[in-house]
Write a protein that holds these residues in place. Structure first.
Motif, mmCIF file in Angstrom:
data_model
loop_
_atom_site.group_PDB
_atom_site.id
_atom_site.type_symbol
_atom_site.label_atom_id
_atom_site.label_comp_id
_atom_site.label_asym_id
_atom_site.label_seq_id
_atom_site.Cartn_x
_atom_site.Cartn_y
_atom_site.Cartn_z
ATOM 1 N N HIS A 13 18.493 -25.596 13.419
ATOM 2 C CA HIS A 13 17.846 -24.541 14.191
ATOM 3 C C HIS A 13 18.860 -23.419 14.266
ATOM 4 N N TYR A 14 18.380 -22.185 14.266
ATOM 5 C CA TYR A 14 19.294 -21.045 14.246
ATOM 6 C C TYR A 14 18.665 -19.840 14.926
ATOM 7 N N LYS A 15 19.532 -18.929 15.323
ATOM 8 C CA LYS A 15 19.116 -17.607 15.778
ATOM 9 C C LYS A 15 20.097 -16.625 15.162
ATOM 10 N N SER A 26 14.863 -16.175 13.682
ATOM 11 C CA SER A 26 15.096 -17.338 14.523
ATOM 12 C C SER A 26 14.136 -18.448 14.120
ATOM 13 N N SER A 27 14.587 -19.684 14.298
ATOM 14 C CA SER A 27 13.699 -20.817 14.046
ATOM 15 C C SER A 27 13.022 -21.278 15.334
ATOM 16 N N GLU A 28 13.218 -20.552 16.418
ATOM 17 C CA GLU A 28 12.595 -20.911 17.693
ATOM 18 C C GLU A 28 11.081 -20.994 17.519
ATOM 19 N N GLU A 31 9.580 -25.106 12.779
ATOM 20 C CA GLU A 31 10.317 -26.256 12.269
ATOM 21 C C GLU A 31 11.743 -25.811 11.942
ATOM 22 N N PRO A 32 12.709 -26.720 12.019
ATOM 23 C CA PRO A 32 14.066 -26.323 11.633
ATOM 24 C C PRO A 32 14.115 -25.958 10.154
#
Length: 142
Positions: A13-15, A26-28, A31-32
């Motif tokens: 997961h990233y931002k 962002s992956s918010e 899915e990752p």
């Protein structure tokens, strides 16, 4: 404890933010992101940041533009005479367009200047010249 290394398929997961705090990706609520560490499909700095992370680890990294999308290149700025712009297009600064490259593939461009004779298109990646800040969490090593 599991550690990500070259050749591993990982999920993160990233931002991604710019220096001014603007979030560009962002992956918010998604899915990752899944990729193979070291296979060259990710920007170099992101790939390097994940390599060596432990499962469950959170990390914030700043990736200089040269390890992300590169510096802005002047040769990616294109002047197009207005008489070559299709009549249905009314170019305005900031407008996103698509042109065909030499191989006939669509290339996204942004209108950065308009005058009476020409428009100037920027074919650089939108994040070229930007240092990128990523908050990364390694959630799975497949």
């Amino acid at each position: 404890m599991s550690v990500a290394s070259k050749g591993n398929t990982v999920k993160v997961h990233y931002k991604g933010t710019l220096k001014d705090g603007t979030v560009f990706d962002s992956s918010e609520n998604r899915e990752p992101l899944e990729f193979v560490v070291g296979d060259g499909r990710m920007i170099k700095g992101f790939d390097a940041a994940v390599n060596g992370m432990s499962l469950g680890e959170d990390k914030t990294v700043t990736i200089p533009s040269v390890e992300a999308y590169g510096e802005k290149r002047e040769d990616m700025m294109l002047d197009v005479p207005l008489d070559q712009v299709p009549p249905e297009i009314k170019p305005e600064v900031g407008m996103d367009l698509s042109i065909q490259n030499q191989m006939g593939q669509p290339t996204p461009v942004k209108v950065v200047h308009v005058d009476e004779q020409k428009i100037t298109l920027d074919a650089n990646h939108p994040l070229a010249g930007e240092d990128l800040i990523f908050d990364i969490k390694l959630v799975e090593i497949v």
